[in-house]
Design a protein around this motif. Structure first.
Motif, PDB file in Angstrom:
ATOM      1  N   VAL A 183      -6.410  -1.537   0.797  1.00  0.00           N
ATOM      2  CA  VAL A 183      -5.246  -1.635   1.689  1.00  0.00           C
ATOM      3  C   VAL A 183      -5.659  -1.684   3.155  1.00  0.00           C
TER       4      VAL A 183
ATOM      5  N   LEU B 245      -6.530   2.801  -1.096  1.00  0.00           N
ATOM      6  CA  LEU B 245      -6.253   2.889   0.335  1.00  0.00           C
ATOM      7  C   LEU B 245      -7.472   2.511   1.168  1.00  0.00           C
TER       8      LEU B 245
ATOM      9  N   GLY C  16       0.816  -1.205   0.000  1.00  0.00           N
ATOM     10  CA  GLY C  16       0.000   0.000   0.000  1.00  0.00           C
ATOM     11  C   GLY C  16       0.850   1.255   0.000  1.00  0.00           C
TER      12      GLY C  16
END
Length: 179
Positions: free
Chosen positions: A148, A144, A78
């Motif tokens: 992630v 994100l 990430g």
């Protein structure tokens, strides 16, 4: 991301760095500390802490060691992809708690090297993940928030749950770490 009026009328901007790196660093640090507590627990009860590495909640779930590996993979993948960097490769060969702690330390070093400047513009950066059966395309922000962080916390939570299930005396504060 801007939130007007969120804090008594003040305007606040949350950067991609703010939303990612500190939380990932805190989670990895907590994971390393959980491993220390597992070792302490095993020493106090006179059993091999390494026996915890193959623990599973159910037969079709990953073992503890794989949960730690994936937590690290989500962190470095990430951070690296959001920064536009080559993601370091780890071979997934850890078979001991010291080896897992070394993997966490390497991951912390990499994630900690990411600067706020490297994540400028990351929210709109295209992130493409190619898997054997499909390809996923994200903006940095959706990568994100939808991939992630959910995966990072899932595998971190599984590692915590496996240690707790194994009797290690840990609690929510150990999971959350230093706030």
């Amino acid at each position: 991301v801007s939130r007007d009026g969120f804090f008594g009328g003040a305007s606040m901007t949350v950067t991609m760095y703010d939303a990612s790196i500190p939380a990932i660093v805190r989670g990895l640090t907590s994971l390393s500390n959980l491993l220390d507590k597992a070792v302490d627990y095993a020493v106090a009860r006179k059993f091999d802490a390494g026996s915890l590495l193959q623990a599973r909640l159910f037969p079709d779930m990953h073992a503890f060691s794989r949960q730690v590996q994936i937590t690290c993979d989500m962190a470095k993948g990430g951070a690296g992809r959001l920064a536009g960097l080559e993601v370091p490769k780890h071979e997934d060969t850890e078979t001991t708690i010291p080896e897992l702690k070394a993997r966490i330390a390497k991951t912390l070093d990499f994630v900690g090297s990411i600067t706020p400047a490297q994540l400028e513009g990351a929210a709109t950066r295209e992130i493409v993940l190619k898997f054997p059966t499909n390809t996923l395309t994200f903006t940095g922000l959706t990568y994100l928030t939808n991939f992630v962080l959910p995966n990072f916390y899932f595998h971190l939570s599984m590692a915590y749950a496996l240690l707790r299930h194994g009797g290690v005396e840990i609690g929510k504060r150990d999971f959350l770490g230093q706030i």
